[in-house]
Design a protein around this motif. Structure first.
Motif, PDB file in Angstrom:
ATOM      1  N   LYS A   5       0.733  -0.740   0.024  1.00 32.82           N
ATOM      2  CA  LYS A   5       0.247   0.019   0.274  1.00 32.82           C
ATOM      3  C   LYS A   5       1.081   1.416  -0.586  1.00 32.82           C
ATOM      4  O   LYS A   5       1.292   1.392   1.141  1.00 32.82           O
ATOM      5  N   THR A   6       1.401   1.888  -1.227  1.00 30.98           N
ATOM      6  CA  THR A   6       1.827   3.259  -1.018  1.00 30.98           C
ATOM      7  C   THR A   6       1.405   4.037  -0.276  1.00 30.98           C
ATOM      8  O   THR A   6       2.103   5.358  -0.228  1.00 30.98           O
ATOM      9  N   GLY A   7      -0.370   4.426  -0.411  1.00 30.62           N
ATOM     10  CA  GLY A   7      -0.199   5.532   1.024  1.00 30.62           C
ATOM     11  C   GLY A   7       0.333   5.663   2.271  1.00 30.62           C
ATOM     12  O   GLY A   7       0.382   5.911   3.065  1.00 30.62           O
ATOM     13  N   ARG A   8       0.933   4.069   2.560  1.00 30.68           N
ATOM     14  CA  ARG A   8       2.108   4.377   4.243  1.00 30.68           C
ATOM     15  C   ARG A   8       3.572   4.647   3.961  1.00 30.68           C
ATOM     16  O   ARG A   8       3.945   4.820   4.832  1.00 30.68           O
ATOM     17  N   ILE A   9       3.315   4.902   3.133  1.00 25.20           N
ATOM     18  CA  ILE A   9       4.789   5.141   2.408  1.00 25.20           C
ATOM     19  C   ILE A   9       5.541   6.632   2.443  1.00 25.20           C
ATOM     20  O   ILE A   9       4.556   7.367   1.270  1.00 25.20           O
TER      21      ILE A   9
ATOM     22  N   SER B 184       8.597  11.052  -5.936  1.00 30.17           N
ATOM     23  CA  SER B 184       8.733  11.135  -7.227  1.00 30.17           C
ATOM     24  C   SER B 184      10.358  10.108  -7.607  1.00 30.17           C
ATOM     25  O   SER B 184      10.877  10.469  -6.211  1.00 30.17           O
ATOM     26  N   GLY B 185      10.131   9.491  -8.666  1.00 33.55           N
ATOM     27  CA  GLY B 185      11.275   8.609  -8.656  1.00 33.55           C
ATOM     28  C   GLY B 185      10.771   7.630  -7.444  1.00 33.55           C
ATOM     29  O   GLY B 185      10.115   7.355  -8.124  1.00 33.55           O
ATOM     30  N   GLN B 186      12.145   6.722  -7.254  1.00 37.15           N
ATOM     31  CA  GLN B 186      12.336   4.729  -7.203  1.00 37.15           C
ATOM     32  C   GLN B 186      12.884   4.892  -5.495  1.00 37.15           C
ATOM     33  O   GLN B 186      14.171   6.287  -5.337  1.00 37.15           O
ATOM     34  N   ILE B 187      12.183   4.412  -4.566  1.00 38.77           N
ATOM     35  CA  ILE B 187      12.806   4.247  -3.484  1.00 38.77           C
ATOM     36  C   ILE B 187      12.615   2.662  -3.538  1.00 38.77           C
ATOM     37  O   ILE B 187      12.681   1.599  -4.060  1.00 38.77           O
TER      38      ILE B 187
ATOM     39  N   PHE C 291       7.650   6.207  -8.074  1.00 39.34           N
ATOM     40  CA  PHE C 291       6.930   7.379  -8.093  1.00 39.34           C
ATOM     41  C   PHE C 291       7.010   7.990  -9.410  1.00 39.34           C
ATOM     42  O   PHE C 291       7.612   9.015  -9.218  1.00 39.34           O
ATOM     43  N   ASN C 292       5.854   8.406  -9.979  1.00 33.76           N
ATOM     44  CA  ASN C 292       5.510   9.493 -10.778  1.00 33.76           C
ATOM     45  C   ASN C 292       4.863  10.611 -10.710  1.00 33.76           C
ATOM     46  O   ASN C 292       4.238  10.663  -9.900  1.00 33.76           O
TER      47      ASN C 292
END
Length: 135
Positions: free
Chosen positions: A59-63, A68-71, A134-135
């Motif tokens: 769930k990307t909302g928790r990050i 932007s970019g990548q992790i 993330f774009n």
């Protein structure tokens, strides 16, 4: 003195370059006799299915943090004798992503096919890199 040094060198070279031929190879017993054939643990459907299952559950909302970019994170865990995941260790720069990957791996219901050594199931360490864009 020169004669003594010459004698010591002669004996040293003789010992260094002398070889003994063994007619029969030494017998091997116990652990040396076994061939260590290892088979890695497998996720049902393969690594592609594992990546899809992990990406569905994250769930990307928790990050928090980078939007932007990548992790990246690297997950390392043990696939147990029963096919369940244990001892999850996640490393990476973003602590929120690390926590989310750890949560997803610990909550997976799909059992793995355990690794084998000489036909016997064994615990196997497995490593999975996780990248979120993330774009």
């Amino acid at each position: 003195m020169k004669k003594l040094i010459f004698l010591l060198f002669s004996l040293g070279f003789t010992l260094c370059f002398s070889q003994i031929k063994i007619k029969d190879p030494l017998p091997t017993h116990g652990i040396f006799q076994e061939k260590k054939e290892r088979k890695a643990a497998e996720y049902p459907g393969g690594i592609g299915t594992l990546i899809k299952d992990i990406s569905k559950e994250i769930k990307t909302g928790r990050i928090r943090g980078a939007r932007s970019g990548q992790i990246r994170s690297n997950a390392k865990f043990i696939v147990g004798l029963d096919g369940k995941i244990a001892k999850v260790e996640v490393t990476g720069d973003n602590q929120d992503l690390n926590s989310e990957v750890e949560r997803v791996l610990k909550s997976m219901k799909t059992k793995w096919i355990p690794g084998e050594q000489n036909g016997t199931p064994v615990e196997t360490w497995y490593r999975v890199p996780v990248v979120v864009n993330f774009n």
